[in-house]
Write a protein that holds these residues in place. Structure first.
Motif, PDB file in Angstrom:
ATOM      1  N   GLY A  23       3.823 -30.956 -12.221  1.00 53.50           N
ATOM      2  CA  GLY A  23       4.647 -31.130 -11.041  1.00 53.50           C
ATOM      3  C   GLY A  23       4.758 -32.590 -10.636  1.00 53.50           C
ATOM      4  N   GLU A  41       8.669 -28.647  -8.438  1.00 54.97           N
ATOM      5  CA  GLU A  41       7.589 -28.454  -7.481  1.00 54.97           C
ATOM      6  C   GLU A  41       6.809 -27.159  -7.707  1.00 54.97           C
ATOM      7  OE1 GLU A  41       6.301 -30.337  -4.752  1.00 54.97           O
ATOM      8  OE2 GLU A  41       7.265 -31.801  -6.074  1.00 54.97           O
ATOM      9  N   ALA A  42       7.419 -26.196  -8.381  1.00 58.17           N
ATOM     10  CA  ALA A  42       6.705 -24.943  -8.650  1.00 58.17           C
ATOM     11  C   ALA A  42       5.460 -25.181  -9.488  1.00 58.17           C
ATOM     12  CB  ALA A  42       7.633 -23.949  -9.353  1.00 58.17           C
ATOM     13  N   TRP A  43       5.431 -26.281 -10.218  1.00 53.72           N
ATOM     14  CA  TRP A  43       4.277 -26.601 -11.053  1.00 53.72           C
ATOM     15  C   TRP A  43       3.439 -27.727 -10.449  1.00 53.72           C
ATOM     16  CZ3 TRP A  43       6.584 -26.329 -16.710  1.00 53.72           C
ATOM     17  CH2 TRP A  43       6.765 -24.964 -17.032  1.00 53.72           C
ATOM     18  N   SER A  44       3.573 -27.964  -9.179  1.00 51.39           N
ATOM     19  CA  SER A  44       2.743 -28.944  -8.491  1.00 51.39           C
ATOM     20  C   SER A  44       1.362 -28.359  -8.229  1.00 51.39           C
ATOM     21  CB  SER A  44       3.385 -29.357  -7.164  1.00 51.39           C
ATOM     22  OG  SER A  44       2.464 -30.074  -6.361  1.00 51.39           O
ATOM     23  N   MET A  49      -3.515 -23.185 -12.524  1.00 51.19           N
ATOM     24  CA  MET A  49      -2.404 -22.255 -12.348  1.00 51.19           C
ATOM     25  C   MET A  49      -2.848 -20.809 -12.588  1.00 51.19           C
ATOM     26  SD  MET A  49       0.498 -23.935 -11.555  1.00 51.19           S
ATOM     27  CE  MET A  49       1.884 -23.012 -12.211  1.00 51.19           C
ATOM     28  N   GLN A  52      -3.195 -17.523  -9.752  1.00 50.51           N
ATOM     29  CA  GLN A  52      -2.465 -16.265  -9.900  1.00 50.51           C
ATOM     30  C   GLN A  52      -3.380 -15.058 -10.094  1.00 50.51           C
ATOM     31  OE1 GLN A  52       0.753 -15.876  -9.559  1.00 50.51           O
ATOM     32  NE2 GLN A  52       1.292 -18.037  -9.379  1.00 50.51           N
ATOM     33  N   ARG A  93       0.179 -27.763  -4.546  1.00 47.66           N
ATOM     34  CA  ARG A  93       0.697 -26.592  -3.829  1.00 47.66           C
ATOM     35  C   ARG A  93      -0.186 -25.352  -4.013  1.00 47.66           C
ATOM     36  NH1 ARG A  93       6.341 -26.510  -2.689  1.00 47.66           N
ATOM     37  NH2 ARG A  93       6.445 -24.341  -3.413  1.00 47.66           N
ATOM     38  N   ALA A 153      11.085 -26.784 -13.751  1.00 44.96           N
ATOM     39  CA  ALA A 153      10.059 -26.147 -12.917  1.00 44.96           C
ATOM     40  C   ALA A 153       9.807 -26.939 -11.646  1.00 44.96           C
ATOM     41  CB  ALA A 153       8.768 -25.981 -13.706  1.00 44.96           C
TER      42      ALA A 153
END
Length: 278
Positions: free
Chosen positions: A154, A198-201, A134, A138, A204, A196
């Protein structure tokens, strides 16, 4: 660089302050860390090591292996863990990982410890593997990322949505691991993960990691991050995007890689040597 596991360094090559205690401000609290500095004048490439939940395995052996082959390796604690102030949460773990990854590149820190901000990698285990991927996704200044037995929050959130029994199992397991943590509960951690979604998959993240080397290490005898849920789908997603710099391994070992620690050190140092030295 040399093999991290073929003998001790001569005494004269050990730096005078080889493992200074360091602190980094995050969310109004001081995160406690130990910086393993290699011998020589530097500037040294930097590896931020992210431990898992709740942090019983802190991978100091890996930090020492990295140090002896020329990397500055930082191990630190997140907010709300192991005596650090504040409250523990998955979101705070991600914020703290991002903050420390920026902090080691700051001019004053880099100058004091002879660090090279242009050669930075993030390596994480379990929850730390999740946070490492993650963070790298970013922060484009992270030149390489390695994830070891990553816990894909996720994927776990999806399992909870599909099966209330999974939610209960995660709640109970995490509640039993809270002794070194403060300000949270098993139920709170599950609720945060599900919110959270799918935002934490980790799958992705493939588009945002496609320009960097990525090492994924799975653990085939692991009941905490079984590869069918946490490793194989991630490898498939990164191959499909694709992530051209992807490397992946699957070792027949447990979650802590108890009988593969030397193999782990060789895999991580070899990966970093290929992508961070020059």
């Amino acid at each position: 660089m040399t093999d991290a596991l073929t003998g001790d360094l001569p005494t004269g090559l050990v730096p005078p302050a080889g493992t200074p205690a360091v602190t980094f401000a995050s969310g109004g609290h001081a995160l406690l860390g130990v910086l393993h500095l290699p011998a020589g004048p530097g500037p040294h490439p930097i590896v931020v090591l992210l431990h898992g939940f709740p942090g019983n395995e802190r991978n100091f052996d890996l930090a020492q292996a990295l140090r002896r082959v020329g990397y500055a390796a930082l191990v630190f604690h997140y907010r709300g863990s192991w005596g650090v102030g504040g409250s523990y949460s998955w979101g705070n773990v991600l914020e703290d990982a991002a903050r420390v990854t920026r902090a080691v590149r700051e001019d004053a820190v880099a100058a004091e410890h002879r660090l090279d901000p242009g050669r930075l990698a993030v390596v994480g285990h379990s929850l730390g593997g999740f946070a490492a991927l993650m963070t790298a996704a970013q922060d484009r200044a992270v030149r390489a990322v390695a994830s070891v037995a990553a816990f894909d929050l996720g994927a776990a959130a999806a399992a909870c949505r599909a099966d209330p029994g999974a939610r209960e199992a995660y709640t109970a397991a995490w509640e039993d691991s809270l002794l070194p943590l403060r300000g949270t509960s098993g139920a709170a951690l599950v609720a945060e993960m599900e919110a959270a979604g799918e935002a934490w998959s980790l799958a992705r993240l493939a588009p945002r990691l496609a320009d960097r080397p990525v090492l994924l290490i799975g653990t085939g005898r692991d009941t905490i991050t079984p590869p069918e849920t946490h490793h194989h789908p991630l490898v498939a997603a990164y191959q499909a995007h694709p992530v051209p710099g992807l490397e992946h391994r699957l070792y027949p070992t447990d979650h802590a890689l108890s009988d593969h620690r030397l193999t782990l050190a060789r895999a991580v140092t070899g990966f970093l040597d290929r992508h961070l030295v020059h």
